[in-house]
Design a protein around this motif. Sequence first.
Motif, short mmCIF file in Angstrom:
data_model
loop_
_atom_site.label_atom_id
_atom_site.label_comp_id
_atom_site.label_asym_id
_atom_site.label_seq_id
_atom_site.Cartn_x
_atom_site.Cartn_y
_atom_site.Cartn_z
N THR A 1 82.22 53.97 28.04
CA THR A 1 83.53 54.56 27.76
C THR A 1 84.61 53.48 27.77
O THR A 1 84.36 52.33 28.16
N THR A 2 85.80 53.89 27.34
CA THR A 2 86.94 52.96 27.41
C THR A 2 87.64 53.04 28.76
O THR A 2 88.32 52.10 29.16
N GLU A 3 87.50 54.19 29.45
CA GLU A 3 88.26 54.42 30.68
C GLU A 3 87.34 54.99 31.75
O GLU A 3 86.31 55.58 31.43
N PRO A 4 87.73 54.86 33.02
CA PRO A 4 86.96 55.53 34.07
C PRO A 4 87.08 57.05 33.93
O PRO A 4 88.08 57.56 33.43
N VAL A 5 86.07 57.77 34.41
CA VAL A 5 86.04 59.22 34.22
C VAL A 5 86.96 59.94 35.20
O VAL A 5 87.35 61.07 34.98
N ARG B 1 84.65 49.51 27.99
CA ARG B 1 85.08 48.76 29.17
C ARG B 1 84.41 49.26 30.45
O ARG B 1 84.38 48.58 31.45
N TRP B 2 83.94 50.50 30.44
CA TRP B 2 83.41 51.12 31.65
C TRP B 2 82.07 51.80 31.37
O TRP B 2 81.77 52.17 30.22
#
Lengths: 417, 173
Positions: A262-266, A196-197
Amino acid sequence: MSEGDETSASGLLDRRLFLRRGLRWSAAIAAAPSIAIAADIPSDPTRTPGQPFSNYGQPSPQEKATIRWISANRAVAGNGVSWTPLHDLEGIITPSGLHFERHHNGVPQIDAEAHRLSVHGLVQRPLSFTIEALKRYPQRSRIGFVECGGNSNSSWNLEPLQTRAGYLHGLASNSEWTGVPLSIVLDEAGVDPAARWLVLEASDAIGMNMSLPLAKARKDCLLALYQNGERLRPEQGYPLRLIVPGWEGVLNVKWLSRIELTTEPVMSRNETSRYTELQPDGRARQFTFVMDVKSLITSPSPGHLLNEKGLYEIRGLAWSGRGKIKRVEVSADAGKTWKPAALQGPVLPMSFTRFRIPWRWDGAAATLQSRAVDDTGAVQPTRAALVAKRGRAGYFHYNAIVSWQVSEDGELSHVYA
Amino acid sequence: MSTPERLLLASWLLIATAAQAAGPGLGKPLSAADIAALPRSVFPDGRGLAAGRGTVSDGKVIYDAQCTSCHGIAGRGGSGGHLISDGKLTGADPDPAVNTYWPYATTLWDFTRRAMPMTAPGSLSVDETYAVTAYLLHLSGLIEADGVLDEQSLPKVRMPNRDGFDWIDAKRH
């Protein structure tokens, strides 16, 4: 049509006036600081051979006051900004050497031959690209602005700061950027459906890292290799930067070296403790990516001088991260009455748009403002409305109407009106 | 091969074909070793953290030697800004700092590791980074004076403002 029909009480004239008639101009707006002309200029340039060729041209020495204004950390010279002198510039393209800078720890010197862009994480084929390889990919150009999320931040202050227009609002610049559509490289790596990201990372001395939603990356982002026709300047990300049209400057990662899907923001430092906006209720706005509709009058503006009554052209810039500029209105009476300005083509989405309107100055005090509307219907707010909504502690994303006061002496100052 | 597997393979082939049509396909494969050598993203749940440990007391020594010139004694301020505040996020003079504003302790470790000190970024070892992080979290009232941090305990530190952020132009999944 008589001139009386064209002139509002505030002196603003029909935007088409200059097109219809050859009006006599007042003496040009004078720059307040006078620049000493170099002593070696011949009195008659037609009677002496000119200067030789040059490998890379430079501005006239007489224009040496047209500079970026640097404000850097006193302890770390490479942490700070330099502002584009919007008050000295015309048209919509910012010269590359005057494009604003925001560096967090200096401009890295990078060997373009050794530099690599790594694409990994949630992809089927983790890949590495050289700059030479990226140059062989299909190139696309787009003209657009990059604006720092912190542009205009002094306008949150209680008192208006007195400086040039560009040193208040010039963490925004506009260029033609050319490079490889990011979607091509993502497709080559084969993005996993769970991604997603993107986490974007730079090869600078803070290892700048920022998270970008995949949908935006696919939509219109460019792996930029060129600015205004030439290879990127070091301070603009040489050899590779990302261009994220219409979104806040910090996402346009310079010196780009790594993309991780990635699936999420870092949740990096610069997307949590910075580039977020604290609101009056104690909550903070995060991932405020889009730069909202904005405009300002670049001429006349503080530091310029109206040296006599008469006809002037009010000139300015408008832009929106949401789309095209649809309309700009100008007021010479602190917002009591407005007249539409002419938009000079090209009017491009997520780009500076130049506006102009003639104004007859009668010698009385006046307050000049511009108000932009974009093609989503978003209207540039008044300062009072913006502050009422967001408080003054948010620091980022200031886009309110800018007011310049003209005194009876023809001097301009920054006011809140 | 089952039907879902065949469909998956077909879609991969389609993607690969589209990529070839769009670009010359000059990306070079990255091996697992290549990827392991890249800088790591550090996430709030601790993914990406390097293995190591550091104590609050070691962190104070490192901080006093390397950080006070820009951030002041005990994080109370300097040219690089203050890190620790007694203030609040509301009121006439809100005061966001590490202890009052930062949502994740992992971010503090990661930014310190990659960017600090600004005169010699990346010069702190993994253990030293845990130590400095531990000291700052102690100054934030989140770790005892005899506390220790490692890659297991750091992501478990809950920052007071963790839930203080509203996403504007992105959706939570």
